[in-house]
Enzyme design. Structure first.
Site, PDB file in Angstrom:
ATOM      1  N   SER A 200       9.499  -3.057   7.623  1.00 29.87           N
ATOM      2  CA  SER A 200       8.532  -3.818   8.414  1.00 29.87           C
ATOM      3  C   SER A 200       9.126  -4.526   9.619  1.00 29.87           C
ATOM      4  CB  SER A 200       7.838  -4.859   7.524  1.00 29.87           C
ATOM      5  OG  SER A 200       7.125  -4.213   6.510  1.00 29.87           O
ATOM      6  N   THR A 201      10.357  -4.995   9.511  1.00 28.84           N
ATOM      7  CA  THR A 201      10.910  -5.791  10.600  1.00 28.84           C
ATOM      8  C   THR A 201      12.212  -5.195  11.113  1.00 28.84           C
ATOM      9  OG1 THR A 201      12.135  -7.229   9.099  1.00 28.84           O
ATOM     10  CG2 THR A 201       9.901  -7.914   9.673  1.00 28.84           C
TER      11      THR A 201
END
Length: 183
Positions: free
Chosen positions: A10-11
């Site tokens: 996600s990041t």
């Protein structure tokens, strides 16, 4: 049956290496990866490229189902698209086989739990923000400068240092506003 892998985190500060290593160890010929949120398929160009590339008889491999989608709707859309193309779906850490009734049911249950987890995380985040706002810790985004007020103060004869003190910003910001207004 060619295997093609998809890895996602996600990041940008998360690492894809473990997923990519597992997918290659499972025999994936190609692995597409990206650092994007799994809550939507929008903006996930590597996933779209892979889905467009897959052909009948291929298998899409992920380490876990939540790497593919965190929303039940998106997961169902992806599974429908794969099924329509004659592409199988396999998750290395979960017993997913989209060719059997039990595998399809398990896939649906895991998708529901992935979406549930995302919703719980969102609720906890909103509760934390509400608590921070109540205690005065969270004040929202950055304050926007009133460009018109800065120009008015300059027109009234005030210097950049005085304007900066009056509106609560640095002289650099005052110069930027004044320069932008002159252009």
């Amino acid at each position: 049956m060619p295997l093609f892998g998809y890895a996602r985190v996600s990041t940008t500060d998360q690492d894809l290496a473990l997923q990519i290593e597992a997918l290659k160890a499972a025999g994936c010929e190609k692995v597409r990866s990206e650092k994007r949120s799994g809550t939507t398929t929008k903006g996930r160009e590597e996933l779209r490229t892979l889905l467009d590339f897959l052909r009948a008889g291929d298998t899409l491999v992920v380490t876990r189902l939540d790497r593919l989608a965190r929303s039940m709707g998106d997961l169902q859309d992806i599974v429908r698209e794969l099924k329509g193309k004659g592409v199988a779906l396999k998750a290395l850490e979960q017993p997913i086989d989209t060719g059997t009734s039990a595998g399809k049911a398990f896939l649906d249950m895991l998708g529901v739990f992935a979406e549930f987890e995302t919703n719980l995380r969102r609720e906890r985040q909103m509760e934390g923000i509400a608590k921070a706002k109540k205690s005065g810790v969270y004040t929202g985004g950055k304050r926007q400068l009133d460009h018109d007020r800065i120009r008015e103060l300059r027109a009234s004869g005030m210097g950049p240092s005085e304007i900066a003190a009056a509106v609560g910003c640095s002289r650099v910001h005052v110069y930027r506003v004044l320069h932008a207004g002159a252009a």
